[in-house]
Design a protein around this motif. Structure first.
Motif, PDB file in Angstrom:
ATOM      1  N   ILE A 315       0.841  -1.204   0.000  1.00  0.00           N
ATOM      2  CA  ILE A 315       0.000   0.000   0.000  1.00  0.00           C
ATOM      3  C   ILE A 315       0.871   1.248   0.000  1.00  0.00           C
ATOM      4  O   ILE A 315       0.642   2.197  -0.763  1.00  0.00           O
ATOM      5  N   ALA A 316       1.899   1.256   0.866  1.00  0.00           N
ATOM      6  CA  ALA A 316       2.795   2.410   0.957  1.00  0.00           C
ATOM      7  C   ALA A 316       3.520   2.655  -0.363  1.00  0.00           C
ATOM      8  O   ALA A 316       3.744   3.802  -0.760  1.00  0.00           O
ATOM      9  N   LYS A 317       3.859   1.577  -1.064  1.00  0.00           N
ATOM     10  CA  LYS A 317       4.553   1.708  -2.347  1.00  0.00           C
ATOM     11  C   LYS A 317       3.670   2.396  -3.381  1.00  0.00           C
ATOM     12  O   LYS A 317       4.122   3.293  -4.109  1.00  0.00           O
ATOM     13  N   VAL A 318       2.398   2.022  -3.433  1.00  0.00           N
ATOM     14  CA  VAL A 318       1.476   2.660  -4.382  1.00  0.00           C
ATOM     15  C   VAL A 318       1.271   4.126  -4.009  1.00  0.00           C
ATOM     16  O   VAL A 318       1.272   5.011  -4.876  1.00  0.00           O
ATOM     17  N   LEU A 319       1.103   4.416  -2.726  1.00  0.00           N
ATOM     18  CA  LEU A 319       0.920   5.800  -2.285  1.00  0.00           C
ATOM     19  C   LEU A 319       2.141   6.647  -2.630  1.00  0.00           C
ATOM     20  O   LEU A 319       2.010   7.803  -3.065  1.00  0.00           O
ATOM     21  N   GLN A 320       3.312   6.068  -2.448  1.00  0.00           N
ATOM     22  CA  GLN A 320       4.544   6.800  -2.756  1.00  0.00           C
ATOM     23  C   GLN A 320       4.629   7.115  -4.244  1.00  0.00           C
ATOM     24  O   GLN A 320       4.969   8.239  -4.634  1.00  0.00           O
ATOM     25  N   HIS A 321       4.320   6.156  -5.089  1.00  0.00           N
ATOM     26  CA  HIS A 321       4.350   6.382  -6.543  1.00  0.00           C
ATOM     27  C   HIS A 321       3.304   7.399  -6.957  1.00  0.00           C
ATOM     28  O   HIS A 321       3.538   8.214  -7.861  1.00  0.00           O
ATOM     29  N   ALA A 322       2.144   7.366  -6.304  1.00  0.00           N
ATOM     30  CA  ALA A 322       1.086   8.328  -6.647  1.00  0.00           C
ATOM     31  C   ALA A 322       1.501   9.745  -6.263  1.00  0.00           C
ATOM     32  O   ALA A 322       1.322  10.689  -7.035  1.00  0.00           O
TER      33      ALA A 322
END
Length: 693
Positions: A315-322
Motif C-alpha cells: 500500500i505504501a509503495k502505491v501511495l509513494q508512486h502516486a
C-alpha cells in the motif's frame, strides 16, 4: 510462538482457534536506559556573587539572542557533520525552545525551522529535485519534531482507521511479486497433492508471469490492493486540518522557497518535492510500521504478522508512486495496470498539497509580531543542563566567524563578555572537595590557619584512613556512577600536597575575583556550608528515586516471570500438539514404538522427495538406503544414510523446522550437505506415515 503454532494449524492439525489467542513472546527492547547525567552540585552560575551573577546574565543574553534570532543556529547547523548536528539539535535546540510548549516558543521554533530551510535551499540546492536525493538536516529535524513530539496523535487520527481495517481483515492477502506468487502456488499444489511439481523451483519474474495461474493471482492481488489503497488516499486527502500547523507551514515555506529560486520549474515538479515531505517523509513510515508510531494499539509483546506487513508495504509503495507521479515500469512493469489509478490519485494528492500549504503566517496564527518581545512582561525561561550550556558555548566559539561574519555583530560582543568556557565551576568543585578532606582530618580556627599549619602524624594517618575508606567505597560503585577522574585523583594526594594544591587554586580563584583572602576565603566556606546543608535534601531526593527504581525493578521481575511462565506454557502446548500428531500405533492400549521407515534413494526419488545426491549418479541410488527413525520426543527424527549396507552419516530432522521452511517459501533443503530433498513432499510423507490425518 505465533508462527510455530500457526504452522501447526496450517498443517491441518486440529487446534481450536489457537492462533486467535496467541501472543508473541519475543522481547522487544524499545527503550534504553539513558546515560547518567553529571549534576553540577556547586550551582555556580546561580551563586549570589557579583561575578557569577554577571556570568549568568551574560549567558541569559546569549541564549536570548540565539532564541530570538534563529539565523545563528540555522547557520551553525550547516557548520557541523550531519551526525553531530542531529545530536546537537535534539539536545539543545528543542530544549532552547522548550519543545514549543507555549505560543511564543512555537512561534520562535518555526522561525528557526524557516531560516534553516531557506539556508539549506539557498546554499545547497542547485536543482529543484536535490532535496529528494539528499537527507537535509532541517528536513529531518522538522519531520522528527512534528511526527513524534507534536504530531503523533495527528498521524493516529489520519491513518488509524484504514490501518486498523487492514489488520482486522484476516482474508486480505496482497502479493505483487510474481516470483513469490509462483512459489506460493507450487507449495500449495505439492502440499495438497503429495506429488512433486513438474515445474521448476527457480524462475525469473518474466517466467513466473508466463503461467496463467500466476497472472490470475496477481490480478486478484492488484484489485485488492487498489481497493484498500483508496481508503488510505481518502483518509489522507480529507484530513488536511489534522496535520500539525508547523508541518503545514514548513511545506508552505518549502513550496515558496523553491518557486522563488527556480522560477522556471513547473508547479508539478515543486509539488512533487512538497509531496515527498508531507507524505513520504512524514506519513509513509507510519503506514509501513504503524506499531512503531503508535498508530494502532497492540497488546504488550504482540507484533504485526509478516502478511500484514507485506500488505502495508505494498500500500505504501502505491501511495509513494502516486504522490511522486511515478508510473510502474522496468522491473515493476507487471504492475503497469495500476498506472491509470496513479494518474488519478496524483491529482488528488496535488489538491491535498495545495490545501495543506494554505495556512496563515505564524504572526497571525500565534498573534505575534516583531514588537511582542519588547512588550512582554514575563521573563522567558529555558531549562538547560550545564553540559548543554558548555557545548553550545564551545560550538559558538569554534564557528563564530561563520555564523556571524559581520565584525559588529552582537554575538561577538556577547561571546567576549563570557570570556573563557566555564571550566572554573569544576575548579571550584575540586577545591571544595579537597577542603572537606583536609578539614575533616585537621581542625583549626580559620581556613588559612589550617592550610599553612603542617599536619601532625596523627592527622596525616586520619586523612589516609579516610581516603582508604573512600577508595574502598568507590571500588564498589558502578562505573557510570563513579566520580569525575580529576576529583578521584585529588583524593589520592597526600595531605600536605593536597593543601598546596588548594592554596594554588585559591590564588587563581582570587585573581578572578571569586574569593578574597582578606576575608579568609569566607565565600568558599559559605558555599561549602550551603552544600553540607543541602546534602540532606539531596539524600531525601535520592532515597525517593531509589524507592521508585526498586519498585520498577520489582515490576520488571514480575513481568519477566510472567513471560517465562507464558513461554513454558506455549512450549508445553506445542509439545502436546506434536504428541497428539503421532500416528495411531498404540494398539489396544499397548504402547508400541513408532516403526522406522526404510527407503532406498531410488524409491524416494520416484516419490519426488529426493531430488539429487551430489557426486552420485542415479544408477547408484538403489544402493543407498535412508532410515527415518522417530525419536522419543515427538516431531524429531533421526535420518541414517547407508551405502552398500555401510553406515555413512546421520542427520537430525525437526518437523517444526520443516514447517518453518515451508512457511518461508523454501522448496528445497539439503541433508548431509549432499542430498537435496523437496520440503513439501517430505512433510507430506511424514504426515502420512507418522501423524494423524
Amino acid at each position: 510462538m505465533d508462527i510455530k503454532i500457526g504452522l501447526l494449524v496450517k498443517n491441518r492439525i486440529t487446534l481450536q482457534e489457537v492462533v486467535c489467542h496467541c501472543k508473541k513472546l519475543t522481547k522487544k527492547n524499545k527503550e534504553q536506559l539513558s546515560e547518567m547525567m553529571s549534576i553540577d552540585k556547586q550551582k555556580g552560575l546561580k551563586s549570589l556573587s557579583k561575578e557569577k551573577r554577571q556570568k549568568l546574565e551574560a549567558y541569559q543574553h546569549l541564549f536570548y539572542l540565539l532564541q530570538t534570532q534563529p539565523v545563528y543556529l540555522a547557520r551553525l547547523i550547516f557548520q557541523m557533520p550531519q551526525n553531530k548536528s542531529t545530536k546537537f539539535m535534539e539536545s539543545v535546540i528543542f530544549t532552547l525552545y522548550n519543545y514549543a510548549s507555549t505560543p511564543r516558543e512555537a512561534f520562535l521554533l518555526l522561525q528557526l525551522f524557516k531560516a534553516a530551510l531557506q539556508e539549506e535551499i539557498s546554499s545547497k540546492v542547485d536543482h529543484v529535485h536535490d532535496i529528494l536525493l539528499g537527507n537535509a538536516t532541517v528536513i529531518r529535524m522538522v519531520v522528527s519534531f512534528y511526527r513524534n513530539a507534536r504530531g503523533q496523535n495527528a498521524l493516529r487520527h489520519i491513518l488509524g482507521g484504514p490501518v486498523q481495517q487492514v489488520l482486522q481483515d484476516k482474508t486480505l492477502s496482497i502479493r505483487t511479486n510474481p516470483v513469490d506468487i509462483y512459489k506460493a502456488w507450487i507449495n500449495q499444489t505439492e502440499s495438497q497433492s503429495g506429488q512433486k511439481s513438474k515445474l521448476p523451483y527457480e524462475v525469473s519474474p518474466e517466467q513466473a508471469l508466463s503461467y496463467p495461474e500466476v497472472q490470475r493471482r496477481l490480478d486478484i492481488s492488484i484489485r485488492n490492493l487498489l481497493v484498500v489503497t483508496d481508503k488510505f488516499v481518502s483518509a489522507i486527502t480529507s484530513s488536511v486540518d489534522k496535520i500539525p500547523y508547523g508541518m503545514r507551514y514548513m511545506a508552505k515555506i518549502l513550496r515558496t522557497s523553491l518557486a522563488e529560486k527556480f522560477p522556471k520549474a513547473s508547479a508539478e515538479d515543486i509539488d512533487k518535492v512538497v509531496g515527498n515531505l508531507l507524505y513520504y517523509r512524514y506519513m509513509n513510515p507510519a503506514v509501513v510500521a504503524p506499531d512503531g508510531f503508535d498508530i494502532v494499539e497492540l497488546s504488550a509483546g504482540v507484533t504485526l504478522h509478516p502478511e500484514q506487513r507485506r500488505s502495508l508495504g505494498s500500500i505504501a509503495k502505491v501511495l509513494q508512486h502516486a504522490a511522486a507521479h511515478k508510473p510502474f515500469d522496468g522491473d515493476n512493469a507487471h504492475l503497469c495496470g495500476v498506472n491509470q489509478y496513479l494518474e488519478e490519485t496524483h491529482h488528488r494528492f496535488r489538491r491535498f498539497i495545495s490545501a495543506a500549504c494554505s495556512v496563515p503566517e505564524p504572526e497571525e496564527r500565534f498573534n505575534m509580531d516583531e514588537y511582542s518581545e519588547m512588550v512582554a512582561v514575563a521573563k522567558p525561561v529555558i531549562y538547560i543542563t550545564v553540559g548543554e550550556l558548555i557545548n553550545t558555548h564551545k560550538l559558538l566559539l569554534e564557528h563564530q566567524d561563520s555564523i556571524a561574519p559581520q565584525h559588529g555583530d552582537p554575538l561577538h560582543d556577547l561571546l567576549e563578555d563570557l570570556e573563557e568556557l566555564p571550566t572554573l565551576q569544576f575548579l571550584v568543585g575540586g577545591t571544595k572537595q579537597m577542603l572537606v578532606d583536609v578539614i575533616q582530618s585537621q581542625p583549626g580556627d580559620s581556613l588559612p590557619e589550617i592550610l599553612w599549619t603542617r599536619a601532625s602524624e596523627c592527622e596525616e594517618a586520619s586523612h589516609a584512613h579516610l581516603m582508604h575508606r573512600r577508595a574502598l567505597r568507590d571500588a564498589q560503585t558502578p562505573a557510570k556512577l563513579q566520580r569525575n577522574r580529576s576529583l578521584a585523583a585529588n583524593s589520592q594526594l597526600p595531605m600536605e600536597e593536597k593543601k598546596r594544591k588548594i592554596i594554588r587554586n585559591l590564588r587563581r580563584l582570587e585573581s578572578l575575583g571569586l574569593v578574597d583572602s582578606a576575608h579568609q576565603y569566607q565565600e568558599l566556606i559559605n558555599e561549602l556550608a550551603k552544600d553540607i546543608w543541602n546534602q540532606r535534601r539531596y539524600r531525601q531526593h535520592r532515597k525517593g528515586e531509589l524507592l521508585k527504581l526498586r519498585q520498577t525493578l520489582h515490576g520488571l521481575n514480575a513481568k519477566t516471570l510472567f513471560y517465562e511462565e507464558q513461554i513454558d506454557y506455549y512450549n508445553q502446548y506445542i509439545k502436546t500438539c506434536l504428541d497428539n500428531l503421532a500416528a495411531s500405533t498404540k494398539v489396544s492400549g499397548k504402547n508400541k514404538k513408532l516403526q522406522s521407515l526404510h527407503y532406498t534413494a531410488a524409491r524416494l526419488f520416484e516419490k519426488g522427495v529426493l531430488l539429487e545426491i551430489e557426486d552420485l549418479p542415479h544408477s547408484q541410488f538403489r544402493n543407498v538406503i535412508f532410515d527415518i527413525i522417530p525419536c522419543e520426543e515427538s516431531g524429531r527424527f533421526q535420518v541414517k544414510a547407508k551405502f552398500m549396507g555401510i553406515d555413512m552419516e546421520r542427520f537430525q530432522l525437526h518437523y517444526q523446522n520443516l514447517l518453518q521452511l515451508q512457511y518461508e517459501g523454501v522448496a528445497v533443503m539439503k541433508m548431509f550437505d549432499k542430498a537435496k530433498v523437496n520440503v513439501n513432499l517430505l512433510i507430506f510423507l511424514l504426515n502420512k506415515k507418522f501423524f494423524k490425518k
